[in-house]
Design an enzyme around this catalytic site. Structure first.
Site, PDB file in Angstrom:
ATOM      1  CG  HIS A  45      -1.768  -1.244   1.330  1.00  0.00           C
ATOM      2  ND1 HIS A  45      -1.388  -2.326   2.074  1.00  0.00           N
ATOM      3  CD2 HIS A  45      -2.945  -1.565   0.740  1.00  0.00           C
ATOM      4  CE1 HIS A  45      -2.305  -3.277   1.968  1.00  0.00           C
ATOM      5  NE2 HIS A  45      -3.249  -2.847   1.163  1.00  0.00           N
ATOM      6  N   GLY A 102      -6.993  12.092   8.001  1.00  0.00           N
ATOM      7  CA  GLY A 102      -7.738  11.075   7.281  1.00  0.00           C
ATOM      8  C   GLY A 102      -7.738  11.304   5.787  1.00  0.00           C
ATOM      9  NE  ARG A 161      -7.451  19.739   5.429  1.00  0.00           N
ATOM     10  CZ  ARG A 161      -8.455  20.012   6.268  1.00  0.00           C
ATOM     11  NH1 ARG A 161      -8.284  19.868   7.565  1.00  0.00           N
ATOM     12  NH2 ARG A 161      -9.622  20.423   5.804  1.00  0.00           N
ATOM     13  NE  ARG A 167      -5.274  -0.211  -2.729  1.00  0.00           N
ATOM     14  CZ  ARG A 167      -6.319  -1.024  -2.743  1.00  0.00           C
ATOM     15  NH1 ARG A 167      -7.523  -0.567  -2.450  1.00  0.00           N
ATOM     16  NH2 ARG A 167      -6.176  -2.300  -3.037  1.00  0.00           N
ATOM     17  NE  ARG A 223      -8.140  10.155  14.059  1.00  0.00           N
ATOM     18  CZ  ARG A 223      -8.824  10.862  13.170  1.00  0.00           C
ATOM     19  NH1 ARG A 223      -8.248  11.236  12.042  1.00  0.00           N
ATOM     20  NH2 ARG A 223     -10.077  11.230  13.404  1.00  0.00           N
ATOM     21  CB  SER A 238     -12.677  16.544  12.084  1.00  0.00           C
ATOM     22  OG  SER A 238     -13.087  15.467  11.253  1.00  0.00           O
ATOM     23  CD  GLU A 282     -10.972   8.759  16.609  1.00  0.00           C
ATOM     24  OE1 GLU A 282     -10.072   8.915  15.772  1.00  0.00           O
ATOM     25  OE2 GLU A 282     -11.204   7.652  17.127  1.00  0.00           O
ATOM     26  CD  GLU A 333     -10.310   7.632  11.240  1.00  0.00           C
ATOM     27  OE1 GLU A 333     -11.125   7.343  10.366  1.00  0.00           O
ATOM     28  OE2 GLU A 333     -10.397   8.661  11.956  1.00  0.00           O
ATOM     29  CG  ASP A 361     -19.799  16.896  13.947  1.00  0.00           C
ATOM     30  OD1 ASP A 361     -20.542  16.108  14.556  1.00  0.00           O
ATOM     31  OD2 ASP A 361     -18.717  16.547  13.448  1.00  0.00           O
ATOM     32  NE  ARG A 414     -15.189  21.741   7.585  1.00  0.00           N
ATOM     33  CZ  ARG A 414     -16.410  22.016   7.138  1.00  0.00           C
ATOM     34  NH1 ARG A 414     -17.412  22.144   8.007  1.00  0.00           N
ATOM     35  NH2 ARG A 414     -16.649  22.169   5.854  1.00  0.00           N
TER      36      ARG A 414
END
Length: 234
Positions: free
Chosen positions: A5, A21, A25, A44, A88, A91, A180, A182, A205, A218
């Site tokens: 990967h 994520g 970004r 990918r 990490r 959001s 979240e 992850e 949010d 944001r």
């Protein structure tokens, strides 16, 4: 050297990798926060870059959404590319009244409804927690910069569209700060390979009130989170 990967070569990644994520970004961070950033992988379209911040070599790479995705990339980075620390940056949705939109949340630990960490250690309830040295560095940096943060337990959900929304009231009762998708997976992988991990989040949010940030808001708060995290690495 390339893994299934990641197409990078030996030495392409820095010791510390920031993981949003969204791969776009990651590109934004490389373009706007790092000097001399070079794209080292794009399998990918999961973009990864390495550059410098105030002379410190740092990498940034997307993780995708959910525990399975971040677990794949974290495993390959830790195991095959000599990465020692993954932070990490993402959001989250707040579930407590004292946490507001645009606040910054740091995941000291990550509860979860996923079974991945139980699979690692014979069905034991593994306490997925952050590395203390990374946690302390980020908290101390935030204090030095005069930026308030919330530190505590977060909840890593397997489902974004949960069929059991009543769970949020229970999580709030138990002191969970935000939701979240992850962190618990990342912390499990870090523990498995004897590495370091942390999660730093911006509240995008509020699950209880339905309030959401605008795109401009944001962006502004994201910059606060990035400043704290990058300065802590120095």
């Amino acid at each position: 050297m390339p893994t299934p990967h990641i197409e990078a070569q030996p030495g392409d990644f820095a010791e510390t990798v920031l993981m949003p994520g969204d791969p776009l970004r990651a590109k934004f961070i490389a373009d706007n926060f790092l000097d001399n950033a070079k794209c080292v992988t794009q399998v990918r379209n999961m973009f990864g870059y390495t550059g410098t911040y105030k002379g410190k070599r740092i990498s940034v790479m997307g993780s995708g959404m959910g525990i399975p995705s971040i677990s794949i990339y974290a495993t390959e980075l830790y195991k095959e590319y000599g990465v020692e620390k993954i932070i990490r940056i993402g959001s989250c949705g707040a579930i407590r009244d004292d946490i507001k939109i645009r606040d910054i949340v740091i995941g000291m630990a990550a509860s979860t409804d996923s079974n991945v960490n139980r699979q690692r250690i014979n069905n034991i309830d593994f306490a997925a927690c952050a590395d203390f040295s990374l946690l302390k560095s980020v908290v101390d940096t935030a204090e030095r910069l005069g930026k308030a943060v919330h530190v505590g337990n977060i909840f890593t959900a397997d489902l974004f569209y949960t069929p059991q929304p009543e769970i949020f009231a229970t999580l709030e009762k138990y002191g969970v700060l935000a939701v979240e998708m992850e962190a618990a997976g990342l912390y499990g992988v870090a523990a498995e390979y004897g590495k370091k991990a942390l999660t730093v989040l911006t509240v995008s949010d509020h699950i209880k009130t339905g309030e959401q940030t605008t795109a401009e808001e944001r962006q502004t708060t994201f910059k606060d989170m990035m400043e704290i995290t990058l300065e802590s690495i120095l």
